[in-house]
Scaffold this motif. Structure first.
Motif, PDB file in Angstrom:
ATOM      1  N   VAL A 245       0.824  -1.206   0.000  1.00 11.63           N
ATOM      2  CA  VAL A 245       0.000   0.000   0.000  1.00 11.63           C
ATOM      3  C   VAL A 245       0.861   1.260   0.000  1.00 11.63           C
ATOM      4  CG1 VAL A 245      -1.979  -1.134   1.033  1.00 11.63           C
ATOM      5  CG2 VAL A 245      -0.300  -0.075   2.524  1.00 11.63           C
ATOM      6  N   MET A 246       1.984   1.222   0.710  1.00 13.00           N
ATOM      7  CA  MET A 246       2.854   2.396   0.735  1.00 13.00           C
ATOM      8  C   MET A 246       3.466   2.644  -0.647  1.00 13.00           C
ATOM      9  SD  MET A 246       2.325   3.303   3.821  1.00 13.00           S
ATOM     10  CE  MET A 246       3.472   4.661   4.040  1.00 13.00           C
ATOM     11  N   CYS A 247       3.901   1.568  -1.283  1.00  9.29           N
ATOM     12  CA  CYS A 247       4.571   1.714  -2.579  1.00  9.29           C
ATOM     13  C   CYS A 247       3.590   2.058  -3.696  1.00  9.29           C
ATOM     14  CB  CYS A 247       5.336   0.442  -2.932  1.00  9.29           C
ATOM     15  SG  CYS A 247       6.719   0.106  -1.831  1.00  9.29           S
ATOM     16  N   SER A 248       2.384   1.495  -3.636  1.00  6.23           N
ATOM     17  CA  SER A 248       1.411   1.822  -4.686  1.00  6.23           C
ATOM     18  C   SER A 248       0.971   3.272  -4.578  1.00  6.23           C
ATOM     19  CB  SER A 248       0.210   0.870  -4.610  1.00  6.23           C
ATOM     20  OG  SER A 248      -0.435   0.958  -3.354  1.00  6.23           O
ATOM     21  N   ASN A 249       0.848   3.785  -3.363  1.00  5.10           N
ATOM     22  CA  ASN A 249       0.501   5.198  -3.206  1.00  5.10           C
ATOM     23  C   ASN A 249       1.644   6.105  -3.657  1.00  5.10           C
ATOM     24  OD1 ASN A 249      -2.225   5.954  -1.678  1.00  5.10           O
ATOM     25  ND2 ASN A 249      -1.536   3.945  -0.945  1.00  5.10           N
ATOM     26  N   ASP A 253       1.181   9.039  -6.185  1.00  3.70           N
ATOM     27  CA  ASP A 253       1.360  10.398  -5.680  1.00  3.70           C
ATOM     28  C   ASP A 253       2.691  11.024  -6.073  1.00  3.70           C
ATOM     29  OD1 ASP A 253      -1.084  10.090  -4.349  1.00  3.70           O
ATOM     30  OD2 ASP A 253      -0.106   9.326  -2.530  1.00  3.70           O
ATOM     31  N   GLY A 254       3.699  10.184  -6.255  1.00  2.00           N
ATOM     32  CA  GLY A 254       5.033  10.695  -6.544  1.00  2.00           C
ATOM     33  C   GLY A 254       5.779  11.146  -5.308  1.00  2.00           C
ATOM     34  N   ASP A 255       5.207  10.908  -4.137  1.00  2.00           N
ATOM     35  CA  ASP A 255       5.872  11.261  -2.874  1.00  2.00           C
ATOM     36  C   ASP A 255       5.310  10.370  -1.762  1.00  2.00           C
ATOM     37  OD1 ASP A 255       3.464  12.362  -1.729  1.00  2.00           O
ATOM     38  OD2 ASP A 255       3.803  14.159  -2.939  1.00  2.00           O
ATOM     39  N   GLU A 256       5.888  10.466  -0.567  1.00  2.00           N
ATOM     40  CA  GLU A 256       5.404   9.698   0.581  1.00  2.00           C
ATOM     41  C   GLU A 256       4.514  10.520   1.505  1.00  2.00           C
ATOM     42  OE1 GLU A 256       8.328   6.476   2.142  1.00  2.00           O
ATOM     43  OE2 GLU A 256       9.602   8.154   1.533  1.00  2.00           O
ATOM     44  N   ILE A 257       4.715  11.812   1.517  1.00  2.00           N
ATOM     45  CA  ILE A 257       4.026  12.663   2.484  1.00  2.00           C
ATOM     46  C   ILE A 257       2.517  12.664   2.273  1.00  2.00           C
ATOM     47  CG2 ILE A 257       4.261  14.799   1.132  1.00  2.00           C
ATOM     48  CD1 ILE A 257       4.787  16.221   3.841  1.00  2.00           C
ATOM     49  N   THR A 258       2.080  12.535   1.021  1.00  2.00           N
ATOM     50  CA  THR A 258       0.646  12.533   0.737  1.00  2.00           C
ATOM     51  C   THR A 258      -0.049  11.370   1.435  1.00  2.00           C
ATOM     52  OG1 THR A 258       1.036  13.578  -1.412  1.00  2.00           O
ATOM     53  CG2 THR A 258      -1.088  12.470  -1.101  1.00  2.00           C
ATOM     54  N   MET A 259       0.565  10.198   1.392  1.00  2.00           N
ATOM     55  CA  MET A 259      -0.023   9.024   2.029  1.00  2.00           C
ATOM     56  C   MET A 259       0.003   9.142   3.545  1.00  2.00           C
ATOM     57  SD  MET A 259      -1.586   6.196   1.953  1.00  2.00           S
ATOM     58  CE  MET A 259      -1.721   4.509   2.571  1.00  2.00           C
ATOM     59  N   VAL A 260       1.084   9.683   4.089  1.00  2.00           N
ATOM     60  CA  VAL A 260       1.168   9.854   5.538  1.00  2.00           C
ATOM     61  C   VAL A 260       0.023  10.733   6.026  1.00  2.00           C
ATOM     62  CG1 VAL A 260       2.558  10.719   7.457  1.00  2.00           C
ATOM     63  CG2 VAL A 260       3.665   9.512   5.570  1.00  2.00           C
TER      64      VAL A 260
END
Length: 496
Positions: A245-249, A253-260
């Motif tokens: 789920v982290m990698c697909s987001n 999104d092109g970033d990690e902060i959006t998912m956080v």
């Protein structure tokens, strides 16, 4: 799944022992005993798993797959398998028909109460036949009992070992109202030998802790140990992300902060959750992304558990605590140790051996932090293997097996047709630890709760009120049951 006749769940040689006993033997008594230990400092084995074995195998399996099936079908199955694999006329087909006609399992089991820490060398339970025609049945069950029993007991010991480490450091660094039964969780299901191993092992773990990733462990305990997860703490799972789920987001999104931020504000605004954080650059997430999410984290109605999943677990989890303190701060508890802001905590999901747990707590304590700032996970390695040596110093591995505690079921007593006692024993010259008890055994408890065994009794004497081996099963029915609550109390008193 194919429902096999339970009497065929054995080693082949058990099928021919029925007529090898002395003529006119009417009773055989055997004992399940941990005869030695291969682990320094571990001289007890926790009694656990017998009640579930009795209910699942001796009652349900025998009733459904033997007594409830037509006799002709049972005998045909027996004859087909053993005529073609062992030999005609060797296995005594008539005795199988006689047992079916009897209609119940003529066996009695006397056992230590579940949750008892039995000393090495002291029998944990006794098994005997209750009908004179079925003396052969006592040890015919040895293979399946041995196969089914040792793993749950060792997993209970593993949980107890971790709990001792937790209790030591929580007593030192944590307020007394902080629950220590949530300090570690079982994450071993995917690496167990089978699904049955997984839920039995995790159920044993739940004698000492309440966190597990194994859903069926809860159902197992409810079915066999008289508990209800709607009314009491049986066990808890946790909400967590995974790399998929982290990698697909990240891919979208092109970033990690959006998912956080999405996790904090949209998906779980009122729920604590664990977030795997090393899909790309763990320390970048901790040091750069989390500060950018600080307000969302502090506004979150729950706790964010920041999870490393690679690198040196000791280094990752301890440094995470220090970094989180620098970002979010916290308070100092009544014992003078720092406690992170309630919205954040460090977690490492598996790879936590007992040595690593001890070292993590030691480092945290030395730096002035309470050990409740971290949550730790125990994976399949530590449930199935003990690491001997640490930090590269003479590291060896000792897999847990039936032989870890030299577990065996041995006949020590018989009676003839007139009821005369026949004490029996084994004493191999080349393997002294294999020496068995002689005659019937009584287990006695002293004023301090210590157990010892006393040999050379006759069978009637085993019903002494002083005997710690208590009848739990007789002639197809349970005669004594224990609840999960009772077992935990036996291990931890009122401090579970």
């Amino acid at each position: 799944m194919y429902k096999i006749n339970p009497l065929l769940e054995s080693d082949f040689y058990k099928q021919v022992h029925w007529n090898q006993y002395p003529k006119d033997v009417t009773k055989v008594v055997s004992y399940f005993t941990p005869r030695m230990t291969r682990i320094d400092g571990q001289n007890h084995l926790i009694m656990f798993g017998l009640q579930s074995f009795i209910k699942e195998f001796l009652i349900d399996c025998f009733n459904e797959n033997f007594f409830s099936r037509p006799k002709d079908e049972i005998l045909a199955e027996y004859k087909h398998l053993l005529d073609n694999t062992l030999g005609e006329g060797l296995y005594g087909l008539e005795r199988i028909g006689e047992l079916h006609d009897l209609g119940y399992l003529p066996i009695e089991i006397k056992a230590l109460p579940e949750g008892t820490r039995g000393p090495i060398g002291v029998p944990m339970f006794e098994i005997s036949n209750t009908h004179p025609k079925f003396a052969w049945l006592t040890n015919a069950l040895e293979s399946v009992i041995s196969c089914e029993m040792w793993h749950a007991m060792i997993s209970a010991n593993v949980g107890y070992m971790y709990r001792q480490i937790v209790d030591k450091y929580y007593d030192l660094t944590c307020d007394d109202n902080i629950p220590r039964n949530k300090a570690l969780g079982d994450f071993s299901m995917r690496g167990q030998e089978s699904k049955r191993s997984a839920y039995k092992s995790s159920a044993a773990w739940l004698l000492s802790f309440v966190n597990t990733a194994t859903v069926p462990a809860i159902a197992y305990l409810e079915r066999y140990y008289n508990c209800d997860c709607a009314k009491e703490e049986v066990g808890f799972g946790s909400v967590s992300t995974e790399h998929s789920v982290m990698c697909s987001n990240y891919a979208v999104d092109g970033d990690e902060i959006t998912m956080v931020k999405r996790l904090l504000t949209e998906i779980y605004p009122h729920t604590s959750f664990s977030m795997v954080s090393d899909s790309y650059d763990y320390w970048n997430l901790v040091d750069n992304i989390l500060p950018q999410c600080k307000q969302e984290i502090l506004d979150h109605d729950g706790c964010l558990l920041v999870r490393g999943d690679s690198g040196n677990p000791v280094e990752v989890v301890t440094k995470t605590v220090f970094h989180l303190w620098n970002i979010f701060g916290g308070t100092v508890n009544s014992k003078g140790y720092k406690v992170l802001d309630k919205h954040v905590k460090a977690i490492y999901g598996d790879s936590i051996t007992p040595q690593r747990a001890e070292k993590i707590y030691r480092i945290i304590t030395a730096n002035g932090f309470a050990c409740s700032n971290v949550a730790l996970g125990v994976g399949s390695f530590s449930m199935q293997c003990l690491e001997l040596g640490f930090d590269g110093h003479d590291v060896r591995y000792s897999p847990y097996t039936r032989d870890t505690f030299g577990i065996a079921i041995k006949a020590t007593y018989a009676e003839d047709k007139d009821g005369n006692p026949i004490p029996i024993f084994k004493a191999p010259k080349e393997a002294s630890f294999k020496k068995s008890h002689k005659g019937c055994v009584i287990v006695l408890q002293d004023r301090d709760g210590n157990l010892r065994s006393e040999d050379e009794h006759n069978f009637l004497e085993t019903y002494s009120p002083d005997n710690a081996l208590i009848s739990v099963f007789k002639d197809g029915v349970m005669t004594k049951e224990y609840s999960l609550k009772e077992i935990r109390e036996r291990l931890y008193g009122d401090k579970f």
